[in-house]
Design a protein around this motif. Structure first.
Motif, PDB file in Angstrom:
ATOM      1  N   GLU A 114       5.374 -15.225 -16.077  1.00 49.16           N
ATOM      2  CA  GLU A 114       6.219 -16.273 -15.528  1.00 49.16           C
ATOM      3  C   GLU A 114       5.812 -16.585 -14.089  1.00 49.16           C
ATOM      4  OE1 GLU A 114       7.195 -13.712 -17.184  1.00 49.16           O
ATOM      5  OE2 GLU A 114       8.710 -14.256 -18.670  1.00 49.16           O
ATOM      6  N   TYR A 115       5.614 -15.514 -13.347  1.00 55.24           N
ATOM      7  CA  TYR A 115       5.218 -15.651 -11.945  1.00 55.24           C
ATOM      8  C   TYR A 115       3.916 -16.441 -11.840  1.00 55.24           C
ATOM      9  CZ  TYR A 115       4.035 -13.904  -7.218  1.00 55.24           C
ATOM     10  OH  TYR A 115       3.710 -13.781  -5.908  1.00 55.24           O
ATOM     11  N   MET A 116       2.951 -16.058 -12.660  1.00 53.94           N
ATOM     12  CA  MET A 116       1.641 -16.687 -12.576  1.00 53.94           C
ATOM     13  C   MET A 116       1.665 -18.123 -13.092  1.00 53.94           C
ATOM     14  SD  MET A 116      -0.250 -14.881 -10.908  1.00 53.94           S
ATOM     15  CE  MET A 116       0.891 -13.836 -10.017  1.00 53.94           C
ATOM     16  N   ALA A 117       2.575 -18.410 -14.009  1.00 59.01           N
ATOM     17  CA  ALA A 117       2.713 -19.784 -14.495  1.00 59.01           C
ATOM     18  C   ALA A 117       3.090 -20.692 -13.334  1.00 59.01           C
ATOM     19  CB  ALA A 117       3.765 -19.856 -15.598  1.00 59.01           C
ATOM     20  N   LEU A 118       4.043 -20.246 -12.531  1.00 59.48           N
ATOM     21  CA  LEU A 118       4.464 -21.048 -11.387  1.00 59.48           C
ATOM     22  C   LEU A 118       3.374 -21.095 -10.318  1.00 59.48           C
ATOM     23  CD1 LEU A 118       8.242 -20.220 -10.871  1.00 59.48           C
ATOM     24  CD2 LEU A 118       7.168 -22.078 -12.122  1.00 59.48           C
ATOM     25  N   GLU A 119       2.673 -19.974 -10.171  1.00 55.36           N
ATOM     26  CA  GLU A 119       1.571 -19.919  -9.211  1.00 55.36           C
ATOM     27  C   GLU A 119       0.491 -20.937  -9.593  1.00 55.36           C
ATOM     28  OE1 GLU A 119       0.911 -18.722  -6.362  1.00 55.36           O
ATOM     29  OE2 GLU A 119      -1.220 -19.238  -6.393  1.00 55.36           O
ATOM     30  N   LYS A 120       0.199 -20.988 -10.889  1.00 57.38           N
ATOM     31  CA  LYS A 120      -0.814 -21.921 -11.394  1.00 57.38           C
ATOM     32  C   LYS A 120      -0.365 -23.361 -11.152  1.00 57.38           C
ATOM     33  CE  LYS A 120      -4.722 -22.548 -13.347  1.00 57.38           C
ATOM     34  NZ  LYS A 120      -5.931 -21.886 -12.849  1.00 57.38           N
ATOM     35  N   LEU A 121       0.919 -23.588 -11.395  1.00 57.58           N
ATOM     36  CA  LEU A 121       1.482 -24.919 -11.174  1.00 57.58           C
ATOM     37  C   LEU A 121       1.279 -25.331  -9.718  1.00 57.58           C
ATOM     38  CD1 LEU A 121       3.524 -27.076 -12.479  1.00 57.58           C
ATOM     39  CD2 LEU A 121       5.270 -25.842 -11.235  1.00 57.58           C
ATOM     40  N   TYR A 122       1.588 -24.404  -8.829  1.00 61.50           N
ATOM     41  CA  TYR A 122       1.459 -24.666  -7.398  1.00 61.50           C
ATOM     42  C   TYR A 122      -0.002 -24.925  -7.030  1.00 61.50           C
ATOM     43  CZ  TYR A 122       2.296 -24.111  -2.409  1.00 61.50           C
ATOM     44  OH  TYR A 122       2.387 -24.323  -1.059  1.00 61.50           O
ATOM     45  N   GLU A 123      -0.850 -24.091  -7.599  1.00 64.56           N
ATOM     46  CA  GLU A 123      -2.286 -24.209  -7.321  1.00 64.56           C
ATOM     47  C   GLU A 123      -2.827 -25.565  -7.800  1.00 64.56           C
ATOM     48  OE1 GLU A 123      -4.626 -20.926  -9.040  1.00 64.56           O
ATOM     49  OE2 GLU A 123      -6.177 -22.440  -9.381  1.00 64.56           O
ATOM     50  N   LEU A 124      -2.461 -25.939  -9.010  1.00 66.50           N
ATOM     51  CA  LEU A 124      -2.925 -27.214  -9.571  1.00 66.50           C
ATOM     52  C   LEU A 124      -2.406 -28.388  -8.751  1.00 66.50           C
ATOM     53  CD1 LEU A 124      -2.406 -26.608 -13.396  1.00 66.50           C
ATOM     54  CD2 LEU A 124      -4.595 -26.903 -12.223  1.00 66.50           C
ATOM     55  N   HIS A 125      -1.155 -28.296  -8.344  1.00 62.75           N
ATOM     56  CA  HIS A 125      -0.566 -29.361  -7.548  1.00 62.75           C
ATOM     57  C   HIS A 125      -1.317 -29.491  -6.226  1.00 62.75           C
ATOM     58  CE1 HIS A 125       2.529 -31.251  -4.893  1.00 62.75           C
ATOM     59  NE2 HIS A 125       2.674 -32.000  -5.959  1.00 62.75           N
ATOM     60  N   GLY A 126      -1.675 -28.348  -5.673  1.00 59.67           N
ATOM     61  CA  GLY A 126      -2.383 -28.341  -4.401  1.00 59.67           C
ATOM     62  C   GLY A 126      -3.787 -28.936  -4.455  1.00 59.67           C
ATOM     63  N   THR A 127      -4.428 -28.891  -5.615  1.00 63.92           N
ATOM     64  CA  THR A 127      -5.798 -29.417  -5.706  1.00 63.92           C
ATOM     65  C   THR A 127      -5.836 -30.926  -5.536  1.00 63.92           C
ATOM     66  OG1 THR A 127      -5.685 -29.773  -8.101  1.00 63.92           O
ATOM     67  CG2 THR A 127      -6.495 -27.620  -7.359  1.00 63.92           C
ATOM     68  N   GLY A 128      -4.731 -31.597  -5.862  1.00 65.53           N
ATOM     69  CA  GLY A 128      -4.705 -33.050  -5.757  1.00 65.53           C
ATOM     70  C   GLY A 128      -5.498 -33.751  -6.848  1.00 65.53           C
ATOM     71  N   HIS A 129      -5.977 -32.995  -7.832  1.00 64.68           N
ATOM     72  CA  HIS A 129      -6.764 -33.599  -8.919  1.00 64.68           C
ATOM     73  C   HIS A 129      -5.898 -34.351  -9.920  1.00 64.68           C
ATOM     74  CE1 HIS A 129     -10.152 -30.437  -8.296  1.00 64.68           C
ATOM     75  NE2 HIS A 129     -10.138 -31.369  -7.370  1.00 64.68           N
ATOM     76  N   TYR A 130      -4.635 -33.986  -9.948  1.00 65.79           N
ATOM     77  CA  TYR A 130      -3.787 -34.548 -11.003  1.00 65.79           C
ATOM     78  C   TYR A 130      -2.582 -35.300 -10.430  1.00 65.79           C
ATOM     79  CZ  TYR A 130      -6.471 -31.052 -13.519  1.00 65.79           C
ATOM     80  OH  TYR A 130      -7.494 -30.306 -14.023  1.00 65.79           O
ATOM     81  N   ASP A 131      -2.226 -36.391 -11.093  1.00 66.62           N
ATOM     82  CA  ASP A 131      -1.028 -37.125 -10.690  1.00 66.62           C
ATOM     83  C   ASP A 131       0.223 -36.355 -11.107  1.00 66.62           C
ATOM     84  OD1 ASP A 131      -2.772 -39.180  -9.992  1.00 66.62           O
ATOM     85  OD2 ASP A 131      -2.632 -40.087 -11.989  1.00 66.62           O
ATOM     86  N   LEU A 132       0.120 -35.721 -12.289  1.00 63.35           N
ATOM     87  CA  LEU A 132       1.289 -35.054 -12.857  1.00 63.35           C
ATOM     88  C   LEU A 132       0.860 -33.738 -13.499  1.00 63.35           C
ATOM     89  CD1 LEU A 132       4.283 -35.059 -13.983  1.00 63.35           C
ATOM     90  CD2 LEU A 132       3.372 -36.273 -15.965  1.00 63.35           C
ATOM     91  N   ILE A 133       1.666 -32.708 -13.269  1.00 63.70           N
ATOM     92  CA  ILE A 133       1.400 -31.430 -13.928  1.00 63.70           C
ATOM     93  C   ILE A 133       2.599 -31.070 -14.786  1.00 63.70           C
ATOM     94  CG2 ILE A 133       0.966 -28.981 -13.579  1.00 63.70           C
ATOM     95  CD1 ILE A 133      -0.076 -30.266 -10.701  1.00 63.70           C
ATOM     96  N   ILE A 134       2.328 -30.778 -16.036  1.00 64.78           N
ATOM     97  CA  ILE A 134       3.400 -30.378 -16.953  1.00 64.78           C
ATOM     98  C   ILE A 134       3.214 -28.913 -17.294  1.00 64.78           C
ATOM     99  CG2 ILE A 134       4.408 -30.739 -19.248  1.00 64.78           C
ATOM    100  CD1 ILE A 134       3.621 -33.658 -19.034  1.00 64.78           C
ATOM    101  N   LEU A 135       4.279 -28.148 -17.097  1.00 64.32           N
ATOM    102  CA  LEU A 135       4.203 -26.714 -17.370  1.00 64.32           C
ATOM    103  C   LEU A 135       5.023 -26.366 -18.605  1.00 64.32           C
ATOM    104  CD1 LEU A 135       3.312 -23.872 -16.347  1.00 64.32           C
ATOM    105  CD2 LEU A 135       5.494 -23.774 -15.137  1.00 64.32           C
ATOM    106  N   ASP A 136       4.334 -25.792 -19.557  1.00 58.04           N
ATOM    107  CA  ASP A 136       5.005 -25.277 -20.749  1.00 58.04           C
ATOM    108  C   ASP A 136       5.331 -23.820 -20.441  1.00 58.04           C
ATOM    109  OD1 ASP A 136       5.675 -24.483 -23.340  1.00 58.04           O
ATOM    110  OD2 ASP A 136       3.583 -24.263 -23.949  1.00 58.04           O
ATOM    111  N   THR A 137       6.625 -23.515 -20.288  1.00 60.57           N
ATOM    112  CA  THR A 137       6.991 -22.173 -19.807  1.00 60.57           C
ATOM    113  C   THR A 137       6.857 -21.127 -20.904  1.00 60.57           C
ATOM    114  OG1 THR A 137       9.287 -22.616 -20.311  1.00 60.57           O
ATOM    115  CG2 THR A 137       8.562 -23.025 -18.067  1.00 60.57           C
ATOM    116  N   PRO A 138       6.684 -19.874 -20.504  1.00 59.28           N
ATOM    117  CA  PRO A 138       6.545 -18.823 -21.513  1.00 59.28           C
ATOM    118  C   PRO A 138       7.847 -18.662 -22.292  1.00 59.28           C
ATOM    119  CG  PRO A 138       6.316 -17.934 -19.277  1.00 59.28           C
ATOM    120  CD  PRO A 138       6.617 -19.360 -19.145  1.00 59.28           C
TER     121      PRO A 138
END
Lengths: 375, 313
Positions: A129-153
């Protein structure tokens, strides 16, 4: 804001719900819609069975990132949108975090080599769970994507994933551990000493049972994380802020009692955490088709006959009953928490959703909104 | 064959296929056969109250009715047991158990909670009455966690035995022997007649028999959509005049017939996949009811009690 507006303008969308309700399918079809709206979207799933990949008809080897071909194409027109699917690699995400915050390369290696870390970073519930949110944060920070959708565990304890960063940060706070780690500490109070002794006793018992050095690993682990705590704490606060300010939550459920109860609980918890819950998706409902005034009584009478037509009406009634049950259960379970929410309904298709065409079907039905749900 | 014939019955399968429903129905059936029965959920939500229509005190061991008891085991409860055993001072053991550190540490120790949960099951299975060698429980029905987790759980004693020494090792070996004893323990795999649950059920069957050496009591196909229509019924429908029908009914009827036909065909297909893979297939119908509770569990228990149950569905 409607789901379509969220997908068209939002930055972060978190899909949650209990296991087995088709959360991954819903996440993927939301991503597909965003791509159809011309956005660059990443959908991140935690899925050892790689169901999302399967549902997209893609087999992937040796990579955790897949671009879904033609996701942005609607009726032959390319919207310019792109859809990327990612599988979360818990351990690798954690490793990256350690590399970021560890003060030296030597410390990184010490942590990676620690038996307790190896276990925590891959298999402990809560880490995912922790890493899912970490990944979300990381992806958001890259600026590569307009939208990030997280499918939670599919966590058993509904909102573990929201508190996971804080809890993990708390555990890693070595200052609270001094009294265990440092036997000569003059913490003073009798009770502390007793706890310390008790803790050591349990630890040594474990060492004895497993023939391992649990306690030593533990000490090494916390010594290694000493000094990284502030980094972790800031990071987990930043994740929370991101979710509160830029995030939207969608709860997915199916119209069976157990998932509905969990969805209701989840909704109340999201409220408590002041997380912006925006929509509810009810997956795999049976469409209730008959009106009470004329159609239902007529069908009931016809179904009495034992001929072919009678059987056809029986099938109709059976189908209608399922829809009624779905509707009643859903309304009863969600009325309390879902008053101001937008509802989206996805019917139970007679075929499994197992390819992009199936996903497109889910997307278009879902986006019809509440008017097209059971009535 | 009667389903609850072994003393330890483990009900496994993918999440959402109705493990708790099947476990409850098997347990109810066993209790009705006069066996003192324990329905045990391992790391699951406690849905047994709702399913069995039981309302009583919040106790760790609940008396559902004569002969039927239910309880839930989870990592937290076995962790607390463990600490209490080794740190007998209650306030102290509580403090340790409640520290976030302990939770992570406990989870981080390989297989510890699985092993302790298996140990608890072993204890329940081997427990005897005070004055005789008879077992306390005639039948223990375990609702296992979803597939991946249950493999971890059921394999824990065997894997752990390689790490352990001394008395703990022989204990682990005893647990493994219990799970492998076909006279004592059976695994019942639950599935739906759908693609992914069937794939997982067959995977579980393979791993449980080949890797864990367990015996499969049955594969239960739950909620098979009934055959409401005969093959030619749809044709008969299109031939008949629908002028007298209320507005909109004709379309609804056609859709429902198509749905019913397709869903039944798919169910039959996946049912046949299972039939081809096992000798011990038990088939249960989809219950066309709006609610799911005691009445439905009783209906399923009745169906399970009939030999060759479900072949008719």
């Amino acid at each position: 804001m409607s789901l379509e507006q969220l997908l068209g303008h939002g930055e972060v969308l978190v899909v949650c719900g209990s296991g087995g309700v088709g959360k991954t399918t819903i996440s993927a079809s939301l991503a597909l819609k965003a791509a159809q709206l011309g956005r660059k979207v990443a959908v991140c799933t935690i899925d050892p069975a790689r169901r999302l990949a399967d549902s997209l008809g893609i087999v992937i080897e040796g990579t955790d990132l897949v671009q879904v071909k033609d996701a942005g194409v609607v009726d032959g027109q390319d919207s310019g949108g792109e859809m990327t699917a990612l599988m979360l690699d818990t351990k690798r995400t954690f490793d990256k975090l350690v590399e970021k915050y560890a003060p030296s390369e030597e410390m990184v290696q010490t942590i990676f080599g620690n038996a307790l870390y190896q276990r925590i970073s891959s298999q402990v519930s809560g880490t995912q769970e922790y890493m899912a949110l970490e990944k979300l944060y990381e992806l958001h920070g890259t600026g590569h994507y307009d939208l990030i959708i997280l499918d939670t565990p599919p966590t058993r304890h509904a909102l573990d994933f929201l508190t996971a960063p804080e809890r993990m940060a708390r555990v890693l706070d070595s200052s609270s551990l001094q009294w265990i780690l440092n036997p000569s500490s003059s913490a003073g109070k009798m009770s502390f000493k007793l706890i310390k002794t008790g803790f050591r006793k349990v630890a040594h018992k474990l060492d004895e049972i497993f023939g391992m050095k649990v306690f030593n690993d533990l000490i090494e682990f916390f010594r290694a994380f000493d000094g990284m705590y502030d980094g972790f704490k800031d990071r987990s606060a930043a994740v929370k802020t991101l979710l509160q300010n830029k995030g939207s939550f969608v709860v997915a459920t199916s119209p069976e009692q157990n998932p509905l109860d969990e969805a209701a609980y989840l909704m109340s918890q999201l409220n408590n955490f002041r997380m912006p819950l925006k929509a509810l998706v009810i997956n795999r409902y049976h469409h209730s088709v008959l009106n009470e005034q004329s159609q239902r009584p007529f069908a009931e009478e016809k179904a009495q006959e034992s001929d072919a037509i009678g059987r056809c009406f029986k099938a109709l009634l059976a189908y209608d009953d399922l829809g009624r049950g779905d509707r009643q259960r859903t309304q009863a379970a969600l009325a309390k928490h879902g008053k101001d929410l937008d509802y989206y309904w996805v019917p139970r298709f007679s075929q499994d959703v197992s390819d992009l065409a199936g996903l497109r079907r889910v997307t278009s039905r879902m986006m019809l909104g509440d008017n097209h749900g059971p009535h | 064959m009667s389903l609850p014939e072994k003393r330890l019955i483990i009900v496994g399968g993918k999440g959402g296929v109705g493990k708790s429903v099947i476990a409850a129905a098997v347990a109810l059936l066993a209790a009705r056969q006069g066996k003192k029965t324990l329905l045990l959920g391992v790391d699951t939500l406690d849905r047994f109250d709702a399913l069995l229509g039981y309302q009583g005190e919040e106790k760790s061991l609940k008396i559902v009715e004569d002969n039927l008891y239910s309880t839930i085991l989870n990592p937290k409860s076995v962790a607390n047991d463990f600490i209490e055993t080794h740190v007998p001072i209650r306030t102290l053991s509580k403090k340790i158990a409640n520290s976030g550190l302990f939770k992570y540490w406990f989870e981080a120790t390989p297989m510890l909670s699985e092993l302790l949960m298996l140990g608890k099951i072993w204890k329940l299975v081997t427990e005897t009455k005070r004055r005789s060698a008879e077992p306390v429980w005639d039948c223990i029905v375990v609702e296992a966690p979803a597939t991946g987790h249950s493999l971890g759980l059921l394999g824990a004693s065997e894997t752990a035995a390689q790490l352990l020494v001394g008395p703990m090792r022989s204990k682990a070996d005893e647990i493994t022997a219990m799970l492998r004893d076909p006279e004592l323990c059976n695994l019942i795999i639950t599935t739906l007649a759908e693609e992914m649950p069937v794939a997982e059920a067959l995977e579980l069957q393979k791993l449980a028999t080949q890797k864990l050496g367990m015996t499969i009591g049955a594969i239960v196909i739950n909620a098979i959509y009934p055959k409401i229509l005969q093959d030619k019924d749809a044709d008969a429908l299109s031939a008949v005049s629908k002028e007298a029908y209320p507005e909109g009914l004709s379309d609804a009827l056609e859709n429902a017939v198509q749905y019913s036909t397709e869903r039944r065909a798919r169910a039959e297909h996946f049912r046949d996949v299972i039939r081809n893979e096992t000798q011990h297939c038990v088939e249960l119908p989809f219950l066309l009811s709006e609610k799911f509770g005691r009445e439905q569990i009783e209906e399923l228990a009745d169906l399970l009690s009939k030999p060759g149950s479900g072949r008719v569905v």
